[in-house]
Design an enzyme around this catalytic site. Structure first.
Site, short mmCIF file in Angstrom:
data_model
loop_
_atom_site.label_atom_id
_atom_site.label_comp_id
_atom_site.label_asym_id
_atom_site.label_seq_id
_atom_site.Cartn_x
_atom_site.Cartn_y
_atom_site.Cartn_z
N CYS A 46 3.46 1.62 11.47
CA CYS A 46 4.41 2.26 11.34
C CYS A 46 4.78 3.23 12.35
O CYS A 46 6.11 3.54 12.64
CB CYS A 46 4.09 3.23 10.14
SG CYS A 46 3.65 2.13 8.78
N THR A 70 10.35 -6.96 -12.31
CA THR A 70 9.76 -8.11 -12.66
C THR A 70 8.51 -8.49 -11.62
O THR A 70 8.63 -8.11 -10.60
CB THR A 70 10.71 -9.40 -12.53
OG1 THR A 70 11.84 -9.35 -13.50
CG2 THR A 70 10.07 -10.87 -12.61
N GLN A 72 -7.59 1.13 3.72
CA GLN A 72 -8.73 0.55 4.78
C GLN A 72 -10.10 0.14 4.25
O GLN A 72 -10.72 0.17 5.11
CB GLN A 72 -8.44 1.57 6.16
CG GLN A 72 -7.16 1.41 6.81
CD GLN A 72 -7.12 0.16 7.50
OE1 GLN A 72 -8.11 -0.72 7.66
NE2 GLN A 72 -5.80 -0.22 7.96
N HIS A 129 -2.99 -7.23 1.94
CA HIS A 129 -3.20 -7.78 3.15
C HIS A 129 -4.11 -7.28 4.29
O HIS A 129 -4.63 -7.86 5.06
CB HIS A 129 -1.65 -7.70 3.94
CG HIS A 129 -1.23 -6.65 4.46
ND1 HIS A 129 -1.29 -6.34 5.78
CD2 HIS A 129 -0.72 -5.35 3.93
CE1 HIS A 129 -0.89 -5.13 5.97
NE2 HIS A 129 -0.73 -4.56 4.91
N GLY A 145 0.86 -1.28 -0.09
CA GLY A 145 -0.08 -0.06 0.05
C GLY A 145 0.82 1.13 -0.02
O GLY A 145 0.58 2.19 -0.76
N THR A 146 1.76 1.24 0.74
CA THR A 146 2.75 2.37 0.87
C THR A 146 3.37 2.58 -0.62
O THR A 146 3.64 3.78 -0.87
CB THR A 146 3.97 2.19 2.11
OG1 THR A 146 3.24 1.81 3.41
CG2 THR A 146 4.99 3.13 2.06
N SER A 159 -4.15 -2.35 -0.91
CA SER A 159 -3.06 -3.43 -0.44
C SER A 159 -3.81 -4.34 -0.18
O SER A 159 -4.93 -4.84 0.47
CB SER A 159 -2.63 -2.65 1.03
OG SER A 159 -1.35 -3.71 1.44
#
Ligand code: PLP
Length: 401
Positions: free
Chosen positions: A343, A251, A179, A216, A69-70, A214
């Protein structure tokens, strides 16, 4: 162990895990290789891209795979900023309640390129106040970046209002949807109508130009994310190369992409039946009521309107306590929760998100975030509420009533 931390509740689904394992076993060739096995990996990546596009009702070609995501946020922000070299005193607009990924990027572009960031205010419920956006935008504004839902509180922001203003003013609108996507229906409405699988009525997404998300956060693997870029949005790659239609070189992470795609299919199935979200929201609300019953001095840090909060997140303040100590104690007793964003864990400062929301510092210092997922067992939530109460009572030196 009861996982109520948003990085752990959404553990990879069986389908995501299987897709990744088969990618490792069978599709391990380089998708850029011309021989048949490479092309098989390429085909699998493209099918995965289509599933991920369907999750947000976008077009597959508008999806750019990113490291997380970052990385998606940074790719978006840097990509827009790089297209505005001709502006002498550029500015961007964001908010103080963004994830550190956005705030850090705003800081970096300020330090490196002298790009000013203008900050939008939030109201006491923690929502971004769009009323000043039109006035803050001027001819040198190149980007507005705002989150769809807050990572610490689940507060949902007025994305359609912000987006309409940006569209009227001709400014690119980037949304951090980490989120949101996979937990809430998402409709950017650029998808080919025939390929749209979900009948979303929501129109918030139609004003977004770029959307970061993201895997996860919706039962995919960690370390893979995507950036959706609406066709026609100004963008210059910060990581040039032939892959991803020239928008991000390197890649491809085939197992990550296939895991994310399988997770997207799972999220689509969950979102198709709105009653499931409602069911989980009720479990979350019952958990909060139970904690408040057992710890009457606790405070739920939430907006007054319950519809303005994503169903999975709960943020509860225990006045006078230190969140880090409470988290350690909970972990020893089998409950994993979090405070602030991953973070900033280790930071002794109270959460800037809660402070911006008007939460008193002594409550913000002792606030924890509990996140559920679509598979959370409601029985665990009763056990967790009791464990939270026991730890709070022990730390505050009170005996439970
Ligand atoms: N934005 C928000 C709102 C988040 O909650 C997170 C992570 O929790 C991120 C960005 C960063 O995503 P990632 O951890 O995939 O880099």
């Amino acid at each position: 162990m009861i996982y109520l931390d948003n990085n752990a509740t959404t553990r990879p689904s069986t389908e995501a895990r299987d897709a990744m394992l088969s990618a490792m076993d069978e599709l391990w060739h380089n998708p850029s290789s011309i021989y048949r096995a490479g092309q098989a990996a390429k085909r699998a990546v493209e099918l995965g891209r289509a599933s991920i596009a369907r999750l947000i009702n976008g077009q597959p070609k508008e999806i750019v795979f990113c490291g997380c995501g970052t990385c998606s946020i940074h790719t978006a922000m840097a990509g827009v900023i790089a297209t505005h070299k001709h502006i002498t005193k550029p500015n961007i607009i964001s908010t103080h309640i963004e994830h550190p990924a956005v705030r850090a990027m705003a800081q970096q572009v300020h330090d490196r390129f002298d790009i000013e960031t203008r900050w939008l205010k939030t109201n006491p419920g923690g929502r971004i106040d769009p009323s000043s956006l039109a006035d803050q935008i001027d001819e040198n504004t190149i980007l507005v970046s705002a989150q769809w839902a807050n990572n610490e509180t689940g507060v949902i922001h007025p994305i359609a209002e912000l987006g309409k203003i940006c569209r009227d003013k001709g400014v690119t609108f980037h949304v951090d949807g980490v989120q949101w996507v996979g937990k809430m229906p998402t409709n950017v409405r650029s998808g080919d109508l025939e390929s749209i699988g979900l009948a979303h009525d929501e129109d918030e997404g139609q004003y977004i130009d770029m959307l970061s998300f993201s895997a996860h956060k919706f039962h995919g693997p960690k370390g893979i994310g995507a950036l959706w870029i609406r066709r026609g949005t100004p963008f210059a790659p910060s990581s040039p190369g032939a892959q991803e239609l020239g928008r991000r070189g390197g890649t491809e992470n085939v197992p990550g992409i296939l895991g994310m795609a399988a997770a997207a299919e799972g999220a689509i199935a969950f979102l198709e039946d709105g009653s499931k979200m409602q069911e989980m929201r009720e479990h979350r609300d019952r958990f909060e009521r139970r904690v408040l019953e057992l710890v009457p001095e606790a405070v739920v840090n939430a907006p007054p309107d319950p519809d303005q909060r994503v169903w999975n997140t709960s943020n509860i303040g225990f006045p006078g306590l230190e969140s880090e100590l409470l988290l350690l104690m909970l972990s020893e007793r089998g409950v994993c929760a979090s405070a602030g964003s991953a973070c900033s864990s280790g930071s002794l400062e109270p959460s800037p998100v809660l402070l911006a929301m008007g939460v008193e510092p002594r409550v913000a210092h002792g606030s924890l975030r509990f996140s559920i997922c679509r598979d959370t067992d409601p029985g665990c939530l009763e056990e967790a509420a009791q464990t939270v109460a026991a730890c709070v009572h022990q730390l505050s030196g009170n005996l439970p009533v």
